[in-house]
Design an enzyme around this catalytic site. Sequence first.
Site, PDB file in Angstrom:
ATOM      1  N   HIS A 200       0.839  -1.200   0.000  1.00  0.00           N
ATOM      2  CA  HIS A 200       0.000   0.000   0.000  1.00  0.00           C
ATOM      3  C   HIS A 200       0.874   1.250   0.000  1.00  0.00           C
ATOM      4  O   HIS A 200       0.540   2.254   0.624  1.00  0.00           O
ATOM      5  CB  HIS A 200      -0.908   0.013   1.234  1.00  0.00           C
ATOM      6  CG  HIS A 200      -1.920  -1.073   1.249  1.00  0.00           C
ATOM      7  ND1 HIS A 200      -2.671  -1.387   2.376  1.00  0.00           N
ATOM      8  CD2 HIS A 200      -2.326  -1.945   0.287  1.00  0.00           C
ATOM      9  CE1 HIS A 200      -3.477  -2.390   2.105  1.00  0.00           C
ATOM     10  NE2 HIS A 200      -3.287  -2.755   0.846  1.00  0.00           N
ATOM     11  N   PRO A 245      -6.524   0.832   0.442  1.00  0.00           N
ATOM     12  CA  PRO A 245      -6.585   2.199  -0.087  1.00  0.00           C
ATOM     13  C   PRO A 245      -7.355   2.358  -1.391  1.00  0.00           C
ATOM     14  O   PRO A 245      -7.567   3.490  -1.836  1.00  0.00           O
ATOM     15  CB  PRO A 245      -5.112   2.554  -0.285  1.00  0.00           C
ATOM     16  CG  PRO A 245      -4.445   1.239  -0.543  1.00  0.00           C
ATOM     17  CD  PRO A 245      -5.178   0.242   0.312  1.00  0.00           C
TER      18      PRO A 245
END
Length: 264
Positions: A200, A245
Amino acid sequence: MQDHTFYGITYRVNVQTGTSLSYGDNLQKAIVEFDTEQAGILTSPGGDFGAYEKIPQNLRSNFSKNTQQDLAALPADWPELEYFSLPGYVGDFQNPTAEGIVDGYQYATLMAVNIAPMSRGNISISSNSMHSQPLINPNWFTNSTDVETVIAGFKRLRNIFESPAMRGVTIGPEYYPGKNVSSDAQILQYIKKAFNTMYHVSSTNKMGKEDDEYAVVDPKGRVYGTKNLRVADTSVFPFLPPGLPMGTVYMVAEKIADDMKRGI
């Protein structure tokens, strides 16, 4: 630069896991079942179950004043840890199958993720040539709040495995890393050896005001000092939010796309 780091604890268990594919002709049978019935163990890549929470009070009561202040500054509904399961032995991620555990047992691993990271790394250029590799400095666990958070997460994993709900599921004592890892220093040493990231990676092109020396793009995604260039991905996050995300990326991209359609 920021990312979510994770690490885990492994037990032998008396339920079927992905470990079973290493024994006998189970893999061949599973392939046939998947191909002919779209069913069976191969229908899942693992990581079927997940959960989020703030670190329980009994684990945060001894946090330093700095860590308590850092975590208190987060929104009230902002979790600090994420958990997910993996159906097998994971190891230290450098070479998770190196030990080649084929001993007739089933293995399962529970992972903890620090989703409120405070440590910040950076990416810099190494020359004026686009062919040169960038200089990447992730700076994992350089913030003391992260250190205390991941240690608490490790202890929480042990709490879960030792809970009444897991009786009859686990077999024997903790297999990996084992109870010899007990002090905070030993736990941190293990995590630094065994952790991985959630991929991420974010916050390398910070969105911010023009007077922010670290800002790369403005609130419209436009790169400062250029024309006709915008960025709309995780790199523009000023900080990495908890969880996956992708949803946040969609929101940012839709917002910037709308700005472009409106000519702003």
